[in-house]
Design a protein around this motif. Structure first.
Motif, PDB file in Angstrom:
ATOM      1  N   TYR A   4     119.351  31.206  20.526  1.00 19.05           N
ATOM      2  CA  TYR A   4     118.083  30.747  19.679  1.00 19.05           C
ATOM      3  C   TYR A   4     118.842  29.441  18.649  1.00 19.05           C
ATOM      4  N   VAL A   5     117.785  28.565  18.475  1.00 22.12           N
ATOM      5  CA  VAL A   5     118.125  27.412  17.314  1.00 22.12           C
ATOM      6  C   VAL A   5     117.215  27.286  16.502  1.00 22.12           C
ATOM      7  N   ILE A   6     117.527  27.386  15.308  1.00 23.06           N
ATOM      8  CA  ILE A   6     116.475  27.117  14.290  1.00 23.06           C
ATOM      9  C   ILE A   6     116.758  25.752  13.554  1.00 23.06           C
ATOM     10  N   GLY A   7     115.606  25.078  13.929  1.00 24.45           N
ATOM     11  CA  GLY A   7     115.795  23.666  13.255  1.00 24.45           C
ATOM     12  C   GLY A   7     114.861  23.480  11.982  1.00 24.45           C
ATOM     13  N   ILE A   8     115.436  22.813  10.902  1.00 21.89           N
ATOM     14  CA  ILE A   8     114.716  22.638   9.685  1.00 21.89           C
ATOM     15  C   ILE A   8     114.646  21.490   9.054  1.00 21.89           C
ATOM     16  N   ASP A   9     113.790  20.841   8.926  1.00 25.53           N
ATOM     17  CA  ASP A   9     113.402  19.553   8.280  1.00 25.53           C
ATOM     18  C   ASP A   9     112.954  19.673   6.933  1.00 25.53           C
ATOM     19  N   GLY A  10     113.545  19.358   5.934  1.00 27.43           N
ATOM     20  CA  GLY A  10     113.418  19.527   4.350  1.00 27.43           C
ATOM     21  C   GLY A  10     113.254  18.386   3.529  1.00 27.43           C
ATOM     22  N   GLY A  11     112.297  18.084   2.998  1.00 31.71           N
ATOM     23  CA  GLY A  11     111.963  17.012   2.021  1.00 31.71           C
ATOM     24  C   GLY A  11     111.650  17.297   0.693  1.00 31.71           C
ATOM     25  N   GLY A  12     111.159  16.419  -0.061  1.00 31.37           N
ATOM     26  CA  GLY A  12     110.649  16.461  -1.560  1.00 31.37           C
ATOM     27  C   GLY A  12     109.097  17.279  -1.510  1.00 31.37           C
ATOM     28  N   THR A  13     108.647  17.434  -0.344  1.00 30.85           N
ATOM     29  CA  THR A  13     107.262  17.827  -0.603  1.00 30.85           C
ATOM     30  C   THR A  13     107.101  19.193   0.300  1.00 30.85           C
ATOM     31  N   LYS A  14     107.745  19.241   1.353  1.00 31.41           N
ATOM     32  CA  LYS A  14     107.469  20.319   2.398  1.00 31.41           C
ATOM     33  C   LYS A  14     108.759  20.559   3.044  1.00 31.41           C
ATOM     34  N   THR A  15     108.911  21.895   3.649  1.00 33.83           N
ATOM     35  CA  THR A  15     110.187  22.155   4.422  1.00 33.83           C
ATOM     36  C   THR A  15     109.312  22.814   5.778  1.00 33.83           C
ATOM     37  N   LEU A  16     109.922  22.490   7.074  1.00 34.12           N
ATOM     38  CA  LEU A  16     109.294  22.960   8.016  1.00 34.12           C
ATOM     39  C   LEU A  16     110.375  23.497   8.968  1.00 34.12           C
ATOM     40  N   PRO A 287     110.483  15.440  13.459  1.00 25.96           N
ATOM     41  CA  PRO A 287     112.054  15.387  13.043  1.00 25.96           C
ATOM     42  C   PRO A 287     112.796  16.697  13.219  1.00 25.96           C
ATOM     43  N   VAL A 288     111.996  17.779  13.114  1.00 28.75           N
ATOM     44  CA  VAL A 288     112.350  19.119  13.307  1.00 28.75           C
ATOM     45  C   VAL A 288     113.080  19.354  14.832  1.00 28.75           C
ATOM     46  N   TYR A 289     112.113  18.599  15.702  1.00 27.86           N
ATOM     47  CA  TYR A 289     112.711  18.701  16.916  1.00 27.86           C
ATOM     48  C   TYR A 289     114.084  18.072  17.212  1.00 27.86           C
ATOM     49  N   GLY A 290     114.269  17.020  16.276  1.00 29.38           N
ATOM     50  CA  GLY A 290     115.556  16.229  16.337  1.00 29.38           C
ATOM     51  C   GLY A 290     116.560  17.314  15.854  1.00 29.38           C
ATOM     52  N   ALA A 291     116.479  18.169  14.945  1.00 24.35           N
ATOM     53  CA  ALA A 291     117.460  19.112  14.594  1.00 24.35           C
ATOM     54  C   ALA A 291     117.500  20.040  15.832  1.00 24.35           C
ATOM     55  N   TYR A 292     116.625  20.332  16.554  1.00 22.15           N
ATOM     56  CA  TYR A 292     116.884  21.102  17.771  1.00 22.15           C
ATOM     57  C   TYR A 292     117.839  20.469  18.637  1.00 22.15           C
ATOM     58  N   LYS A 293     117.652  19.249  18.810  1.00 22.07           N
ATOM     59  CA  LYS A 293     118.480  18.357  20.031  1.00 22.07           C
ATOM     60  C   LYS A 293     119.853  17.951  19.373  1.00 22.07           C
ATOM     61  N   LEU A 294     120.049  17.950  18.002  1.00 29.72           N
ATOM     62  CA  LEU A 294     121.391  17.502  17.471  1.00 29.72           C
ATOM     63  C   LEU A 294     122.000  19.042  17.431  1.00 29.72           C
ATOM     64  N   ALA A 295     121.392  20.102  17.259  1.00 28.33           N
ATOM     65  CA  ALA A 295     122.209  21.368  17.463  1.00 28.33           C
ATOM     66  C   ALA A 295     122.610  21.739  18.869  1.00 28.33           C
ATOM     67  N   LYS A 296     122.054  21.273  19.733  1.00 29.40           N
ATOM     68  CA  LYS A 296     122.078  21.217  21.266  1.00 29.40           C
ATOM     69  C   LYS A 296     123.446  20.477  21.651  1.00 29.40           C
ATOM     70  N   ASN A 297     123.452  19.336  20.991  1.00 26.02           N
ATOM     71  CA  ASN A 297     124.334  18.252  21.017  1.00 26.02           C
ATOM     72  C   ASN A 297     125.850  19.066  20.455  1.00 26.02           C
ATOM     73  N   LYS A 298     125.798  19.642  19.366  1.00 33.26           N
ATOM     74  CA  LYS A 298     126.930  20.299  18.847  1.00 33.26           C
ATOM     75  C   LYS A 298     127.277  21.634  19.720  1.00 33.26           C
ATOM     76  N   ILE A 299     126.408  22.243  20.117  1.00 32.14           N
ATOM     77  CA  ILE A 299     126.695  23.528  20.747  1.00 32.14           C
ATOM     78  C   ILE A 299     127.500  23.056  22.169  1.00 32.14           C
ATOM     79  N   TYR A 300     127.043  22.110  22.883  1.00 33.39           N
ATOM     80  CA  TYR A 300     127.644  21.994  24.322  1.00 33.39           C
ATOM     81  C   TYR A 300     128.949  20.992  24.012  1.00 33.39           C
ATOM     82  N   LYS A 301     128.981  20.420  22.915  1.00 39.43           N
ATOM     83  CA  LYS A 301     130.480  19.772  22.820  1.00 39.43           C
ATOM     84  C   LYS A 301     131.512  20.675  22.457  1.00 39.43           C
TER      85      LYS A 301
END
Length: 302
Positions: A4-16, A287-301
């Motif tokens: 599994y991958v948990i993607g988190i997008d956090g800012g000054g108002t909300k965190t998803l 953007p939270v989906y971008g966290a998933y894609k970045l994680a996949k990039n790191k995992i396979y590297k």
């Protein structure tokens, strides 16, 4: 291999936060309050821990999880390594922390051979470009040095206009009077205490009041359109500086750039006039989906 991958997008108002299977299928999502480390580091950490707990609740503990966070103010976090180590020990997972801007860049719907340009216009602003696995930026200097093309910058320009009208003794315009009412101020002299005692994110919320006035007031409308042009100008600067003959896709992110009155259409009109051969990303991935894609990039590297 991770399950599994948990993607988190956090800012000054909300965190998803979203729990994804490794194949990209969304399993669960949770949204909480702010997690910007620049606002309150302790509260931001507590928000992230609570979010991760909620996403992992009920999950088989034998499953391997990769947590990819994209958090505003990540570069200002004191002892980043210690925080990540604490998360990894607490949740028996692999954790990575990057900026919210970086995960937004990875959420761009990039096709083969395209160079992505990402423009974020939210509370603050930044333009980013990834070329040959190197990330460059235009803007992103923060509210003291820049943030042109953002809700916060718009509000400060409107407040400065109140000061200018007051000092010239020419009477306050419709927008100035409306904003003073929203700030519960009878006298423009109270602006000093109001502005210097409010967090950036709270001041930026006044942009919605400017939009309301702009429906009937040409000055407020022009303020919004000019703010949009500041962001499109940075996009064009990034293109001219970093692009040669490559194909380009441009994505807009951030509630101000996408939802504020007159802003998105003004930006797109500018881009079509000056950069006619680029593709506009209309997919609108979070953007939270971008966290998933970045994680996949790191995992396979790895």
């Amino acid at each position: 291999m991770f399950d599994y991958v948990i993607g988190i997008d956090g800012g000054g108002t909300k965190t998803l936060g979203v729990l994804y299977r490794i194949d990209g299928l969304e399993v669960k999502r949770v949204q909480l309050g702010f997690s910007n480390f620049s606002v309150d580091e302790v509260q931001a950490k507590n928000t992230l821990i609570t979010l991760i707990k909620s996403l992992l609740k009920g999950l088989d503990l034998s499953r391997k999880v990769f947590i990819q966070m994209g958090i505003a103010g990540a570069s200002r976090l004191s002892n980043k390594e210690s925080f990540i180590e604490d998360l990894e020990a607490k949740f028996n997972c692999k954790a990575e922390l990057d900026t919210d801007a970086l995960i937004a860049l990875y959420s761009v719907d990039k096709r083969k051979g395209e160079i992505p340009i990402l423009a974020i216009g939210g509370t603050g602003s930044i333009v980013m470009i990834e070329k040959e696995q190197v990330v460059e930026r235009i803007g992103g200097w923060g509210h003291l040095l820049g943030d042109e093309g953002s809700a916060y910058h718009l509000v400060i320009r409107a407040i400065k206009n109140i000061i200018n009208e007051y000092e010239l003794g020419q009477g306050l315009g419709v927008l100035s009077q409306h904003l003073l009412n929203q700030m519960n101020l009878d006298d423009p002299k109270g602006i000093i205490d109001y502005v210097y005692n409010k967090p950036k994110s709270e001041l930026a919320l006044l942009s919605t009041e400017i939009q309301e006035v702009a429906k009937t007031d040409i000055f407020a409308k022009n303020l919004l359109m000019n703010e949009a042009k500041l962001l499109s100008s940075q996009i064009i600067t990034a293109y001219k500086r970093f692009i040669k003959d490559e194909k380009v896709v441009i994505a807009l992110k951030g509630s101000f750039a996408l939802k504020a009155l007159y802003v998105r259409e003004t930006i797109l009109e500018d881009l079509k006039k000056q950069l006619p051969n680029v593709r506009i990303d209309e997919a609108g991935y979070e953007p939270v989906y971008g966290a998933y894609k970045l994680a996949k990039n790191k995992i396979y590297k790895e």
